[in-house]
Motif scaffolding. Structure first.
Motif, PDB file in Angstrom:
ATOM      1  N   UNK A 292     -56.961-126.525 -13.557  1.00  0.00           N
ATOM      2  CA  UNK A 292     -56.128-125.894 -14.565  1.00  0.00           C
ATOM      3  C   UNK A 292     -54.671-126.256 -14.303  1.00  0.00           C
ATOM      4  N   UNK A 293     -53.840-126.035 -15.296  1.00  0.00           N
ATOM      5  CA  UNK A 293     -52.434-126.448 -15.180  1.00  0.00           C
ATOM      6  C   UNK A 293     -51.708-125.719 -14.058  1.00  0.00           C
ATOM      7  N   UNK A 294     -52.117-124.480 -13.764  1.00  0.00           N
ATOM      8  CA  UNK A 294     -51.425-123.706 -12.739  1.00  0.00           C
ATOM      9  C   UNK A 294     -52.138-123.745 -11.394  1.00  0.00           C
ATOM     10  N   UNK A 295     -53.102-124.642 -11.221  1.00  0.00           N
ATOM     11  CA  UNK A 295     -53.855-124.710  -9.967  1.00  0.00           C
ATOM     12  C   UNK A 295     -52.943-125.109  -8.814  1.00  0.00           C
ATOM     13  N   UNK A 296     -53.205-124.539  -7.653  1.00  0.00           N
ATOM     14  CA  UNK A 296     -52.443-124.865  -6.439  1.00  0.00           C
ATOM     15  C   UNK A 296     -53.429-125.183  -5.313  1.00  0.00           C
ATOM     16  N   UNK A 297     -53.976-126.397  -5.338  1.00  0.00           N
ATOM     17  CA  UNK A 297     -55.019-126.751  -4.361  1.00  0.00           C
ATOM     18  C   UNK A 297     -54.586-126.580  -2.911  1.00  0.00           C
ATOM     19  N   UNK A 298     -53.321-126.824  -2.626  1.00  0.00           N
ATOM     20  CA  UNK A 298     -52.866-126.764  -1.233  1.00  0.00           C
ATOM     21  C   UNK A 298     -52.876-125.347  -0.672  1.00  0.00           C
ATOM     22  N   UNK A 299     -53.065-124.345  -1.526  1.00  0.00           N
ATOM     23  CA  UNK A 299     -53.058-122.956  -1.084  1.00  0.00           C
ATOM     24  C   UNK A 299     -54.446-122.315  -1.087  1.00  0.00           C
ATOM     25  N   UNK A 300     -55.463-123.072  -1.499  1.00  0.00           N
ATOM     26  CA  UNK A 300     -56.785-122.467  -1.661  1.00  0.00           C
ATOM     27  C   UNK A 300     -57.843-123.315  -0.967  1.00  0.00           C
ATOM     28  N   UNK A 301     -58.248-122.969   0.251  1.00  0.00           N
ATOM     29  CA  UNK A 301     -59.260-123.763   0.964  1.00  0.00           C
ATOM     30  C   UNK A 301     -60.650-123.699   0.330  1.00  0.00           C
ATOM     31  N   UNK A 302     -60.849-122.770  -0.598  1.00  0.00           N
ATOM     32  CA  UNK A 302     -62.158-122.633  -1.241  1.00  0.00           C
ATOM     33  C   UNK A 302     -62.264-123.410  -2.547  1.00  0.00           C
ATOM     34  N   UNK A 303     -61.176-124.040  -2.994  1.00  0.00           N
ATOM     35  CA  UNK A 303     -61.155-124.596  -4.344  1.00  0.00           C
ATOM     36  C   UNK A 303     -62.127-125.761  -4.518  1.00  0.00           C
ATOM     37  N   UNK A 304     -62.317-126.576  -3.499  1.00  0.00           N
ATOM     38  CA  UNK A 304     -63.267-127.688  -3.617  1.00  0.00           C
ATOM     39  C   UNK A 304     -64.681-127.161  -3.824  1.00  0.00           C
ATOM     40  N   UNK A 305     -65.116-126.229  -2.979  1.00  0.00           N
ATOM     41  CA  UNK A 305     -66.457-125.660  -3.134  1.00  0.00           C
ATOM     42  C   UNK A 305     -66.593-124.891  -4.446  1.00  0.00           C
ATOM     43  N   UNK A 306     -65.532-124.201  -4.841  1.00  0.00           N
ATOM     44  CA  UNK A 306     -65.593-123.444  -6.097  1.00  0.00           C
ATOM     45  C   UNK A 306     -65.752-124.391  -7.284  1.00  0.00           C
ATOM     46  N   UNK A 307     -64.998-125.481  -7.291  1.00  0.00           N
ATOM     47  CA  UNK A 307     -65.104-126.449  -8.377  1.00  0.00           C
ATOM     48  C   UNK A 307     -66.494-127.066  -8.422  1.00  0.00           C
ATOM     49  N   UNK A 308     -67.032-127.396  -7.256  1.00  0.00           N
ATOM     50  CA  UNK A 308     -68.364-127.992  -7.200  1.00  0.00           C
ATOM     51  C   UNK A 308     -69.421-127.009  -7.694  1.00  0.00           C
ATOM     52  N   UNK A 309     -69.333-125.755  -7.264  1.00  0.00           N
ATOM     53  CA  UNK A 309     -70.310-124.753  -7.676  1.00  0.00           C
ATOM     54  C   UNK A 309     -70.247-124.506  -9.181  1.00  0.00           C
ATOM     55  N   UNK A 310     -69.042-124.412  -9.722  1.00  0.00           N
ATOM     56  CA  UNK A 310     -68.888-124.197 -11.162  1.00  0.00           C
ATOM     57  C   UNK A 310     -69.489-125.364 -11.944  1.00  0.00           C
ATOM     58  N   UNK A 311     -69.224-126.593 -11.501  1.00  0.00           N
ATOM     59  CA  UNK A 311     -69.748-127.762 -12.200  1.00  0.00           C
ATOM     60  C   UNK A 311     -71.268-127.787 -12.162  1.00  0.00           C
ATOM     61  N   UNK A 312     -71.847-127.525 -10.992  1.00  0.00           N
ATOM     62  CA  UNK A 312     -73.304-127.584 -10.855  1.00  0.00           C
ATOM     63  C   UNK A 312     -73.984-126.473 -11.645  1.00  0.00           C
ATOM     64  N   UNK A 313     -73.463-125.245 -11.555  1.00  0.00           N
ATOM     65  CA  UNK A 313     -74.089-124.128 -12.259  1.00  0.00           C
ATOM     66  C   UNK A 313     -73.984-124.277 -13.767  1.00  0.00           C
TER      67      UNK A 313
END
Length: 743
Positions: A292-313
């Motif tokens: 998303x436009x306001x995403x801050x990947x450097x502050x969220x260690x869970x974002x990679x797994x969250x993105x993967x889980x959302x895509x798969x589900x």
């Protein structure tokens, strides 16, 4: 074996064709000799055929030269695939036959009238682009059928470099898809993989001494020096890695094609992706998960797994550049992982078929190694046994996919899914893989944050995942020693359920031969015999977490008290009020309306006060807001059922089991259902409508599954009779299956 050598072979063939054209006196106007297919792309292997077409304008009368031009080519010893066609005939044939159209997209001038070749090429491309929306579904079906027939280059024991999924044919098809102007692919990655695979085919031709695309086992070693690789294993890994990357690119490209074809042909909207925010820094754009436009990947260690889980589900694509950015910017997970990270991984693994393309994306960009470095041990590792249809790593992913359809059978789907992922992690080691895998799995489980008992349970599943099939097929089932052998390693019903389910998932992922009706019956009979020897798994009845009821609530049972305590990545919500039928349902409805994910809950009665404690995956909750929401539910102003979403028709059906052995004072109802907002509310409200009291509830969300246990009594009258227990189970099952009212 290089592109330069292929170009040199093509140049020599060009000279031969040009000389033949000139020698027989072909007209120089209105007639052209053209190369198509691989020859048109200047990609001749040592034993490739020369695909050539003699093209002419309709006004040009075909003379003896049309047949004579082939004699010099035959006399040279070249293998040629040739034809004579007018321009309209070529266009008609390309319009009727997709294979012809694909070959003609690479038409290249050899001799004769260059303007004719230019006109032909322009007409072929124009027709391809004009008719793309009508032709691509047929082309996609051809690709799928070819894959079903010839398997995957990355996994087949005797792979076909050209026709298998992930082979040269798929690379050519992707170039054709780009030529439609409807989609694009990462050109640099596609071209590097294609050229490297052409090098492999050149080496194969050289060692085979003939034109072939199938790599039989004896060729791998001889190909190694030609590819500057040390041995047969290295050649296999190199070749299969190329096939996997091309497979991934092909699947991604076809997903994008399907998305484009579903949109109107003339879309006045901007070419920029339209983002649909789904929360937590993620959005959907053209059926792909992006930041998303306001995403801050450097502050969220869970974002990679969250993105993967959302895509798969959601069965969407994890957009590769998004995934690559996440790998580069997302901080490493702490050791041990927080509970939410483990939950996201389990959700990813339990997503069914949606897991495969997402895992491929993670694997290709090196993302898997960021949270599971042990994966490199088995990546692209061939199985020693030919019964396996996949490499070790792909087999483990396929086992997860099979296990995801069986999670209703077990009380710990989180342990099942991680065990499915890790069961062969010991492959490739010097010792027996079950033995080698146990300590690896134990270390991974601890890092993922499983507690000591869960860690040992998971490690034991990896160690003994072959116990049931080996025992069932080699021992006499009637001999008590057979059951005793299993009981040495299986201590309770929970472990047995997990082991039996993992066994079936593993076998189904191996091949059809590994899970025959006969083998299945032997294993199930053994499991039945072992289960009969084990005591039922006990359910803990009371767990009050040291919660005390304030004097103010005891003095006024009509008062409703809601408290919130934050801790780490979630909160504890406590609800207290005078005990009554439906109190727990109202509290569950309060949280469901807030779209709060319930990780666990406990409920009990303390004197006249009903108490429930809810562990939720959110911080920042306002106790006053929750209290106000609960009051509106109690007053009947708000109906939670009317605001809950529909039941997903694709979700696994819930299981509702009455456990009469689990308690003497109440009837225990165990519910396993897909985790979604409102599961606890739907169960509790269904029981409340029957006038039943929930005296104790034990709610756990384990990955994608809610495993909830409810102690149910008649109002002030103890455990339910058999008929009422069956009525309660039916009501709960119906509440979890039928779409919510008003939805």
């Amino acid at each position: 074996m290089t592109a330069a050598e292929r170009a040199s072979r093509a140049a020599a063939a060009d000279e031969l064709c040009q000389r033949a054209f000139a020698e027989v006196g072909c007209p120089e106007t209105g007639v052209a000799l053209v190369a198509v297919g691989g020859y048109g792309r200047e990609e001749l292997a040592p034993y490739s055929d020369l695909d050539v077409v003699l093209v002419h304008d309709p006004e040009v009368a075909v003379g003896d030269w049309a047949g004579a031009v082939w004699y010099p080519l035959w006399d040279s010893g070249a293998n040629i695939d040739h034809s004579v066609r007018s321009v309209p005939e070529v266009l008609e044939q390309a319009g009727a036959d997709l294979k012809v159209a694909l070959g003609m997209l690479d038409v290249r001038h050899l001799a004769g009238d260059p303007n004719l070749t230019l006109r032909l090429r322009t007409a072929i491309l124009a027709a391809w682009r004009r008719d793309a929306r009508q032709r691509l579904p047929e082309l996609h079906e051809l690709v799928r059928n070819r894959g079903r027939l010839l398997g995957e280059l990355a996994h087949d024991s005797v792979p076909d470099l050209k026709e298998a999924t992930g082979g040269l044919r798929d690379a050519t098809v992707m170039k054709a898809l780009v030529a439609t102007w409807l989609v694009d692919v990462p050109h640099g990655e596609l071209e590097s993989c294609r050229q490297a695979l052409l090098d492999v085919r050149d080496a194969l031709h050289a060692v085979a001494g003939r034109g072939t695309d199938r790599v039989t086992p004896e060729y791998w070693s001889d190909m190694a020096p030609l590819l500057d690789l040390p041995d047969a294993t290295a050649v296999q890994k190199h070749t299969r890695g190329l096939g996997r990357r091309l497979t991934h690119l092909s699947r991604l490209t076809w997903r994008r094609v399907d998305s484009v074809l579903r949109r109107p042909a003339k879309n006045p909207a901007s070419r920029r992706p339209q983002l649909t925010t789904i929360g937590n820094g993620l959005a959907v754009a053209y059926e792909e998960i992006v930041l998303d436009r306001d995403a801050q990947p450097s502050r969220d260690p869970l974002l990679l797994l969250r993105a993967a889980a959302e895509a798969a589900e959601r069965d969407l694509v994890l957009e590769p550049t998004t995934a690559a950015r996440l790998v580069a910017e997302v901080p490493a997970l702490p050791d041990p992982w927080p509970a939410e990270a483990r939950d996201l991984l389990v959700r990813l693994l339990a997503a069914g078929r949606g897991l495969l393309p997402v895992w491929e994306t993670l694997d290709e960009i090196g993302a898997v190694a960021t949270f599971l470095p042990e994966w490199e041990r088995v990546r692209l590792l061939p199985h020693a046994s030919e019964v396996h249809r996949f490499t070790v790593d792909r087999h483990m992913v396929e086992t997860c996919i099979e296990a995801s359809a069986m999670i209703r059978r077990v009380a710990r789907p989180d342990v099942l899914m991680v065990a499915a992922l890790l069961h062969d992690i010991g492959k490739g080691q010097l010792t027996e893989h079950c033995v080698a895998g146990e300590p690896i799995a134990r270390d991974i489980a601890r890092r993922m944050g499983f507690d000591e008992r869960e860690t040992e349970l998971l490690a034991g599943l990896v160690r003994w995942h072959l116990l049931l099939p080996e025992t069932a097929t080699t021992r006499d089932p009637e001999d008590p020693a057979t059951v005793d052998l299993v009981l040495k390693h299986v201590v309770d019903r929970e472990q047995l359920e997990l082991l039996a389910t993992l066994t079936e998932a593993d076998a189904r992922a191996t091949s059809d031969k590994a899970w025959t009706t006969w083998r299945a019956s032997l294993i199930r009979d053994l499991v039945r015999r072992v289960a009969a020897e084990l005591a039922n798994f006990p359910v803990v009845e009371d767990d009050r977490h040291g919660v005390e009821v304030p004097d103010a609530v005891r003095a006024d049972p009509g008062r409703v008290e809601v408290g919130v305590v934050e801790h780490g990545d979630g909160s504890s919500v406590t609800v207290m009020s005078g005990d009554r039928v439906g109190l727990l349902a109202d509290a569950a409805g309060m949280l469901a309306l807030q779209r709060v994910s319930v990780r666990a809950a406990r409920a009990w009665v303390d004197g006249e006060i009903g108490v429930s404690v809810w562990q939720v995956a959110r911080t920042g909750l306002d106790a006053a807001v929750l209290r106000e929401r609960l009051a509106r539910i109690v007053e009947g102003v708000v109906d939670p059922a009317a605001r809950l979403g529909r039941v997903d028709k694709e979700a696994l059906a819930p299981t509702v089991t009455v456990r009469p052995e689990a308690s003497d004072r109440a009837t225990v109802i165990e519910v396993r259902a897909s985790d979604r907002p409102g599961v606890v509310y739907l169960v509790c409200s269904a029981l409340a409508r029957l006038g039943l009291t929930v005296t104790s509830a034990h709610v756990d969300t384990l990955g994608p599954q809610a495993v909830d246990v409810f102690y149910v009594q008649e109002a002030n009258a103890g455990a339910l009779g058999d008929r009422r227990a069956a009525e309660a189970a039916h009501a709960v099952r119906a509440a979890l299956t039928v779409p919510a009212a008003g939805s």
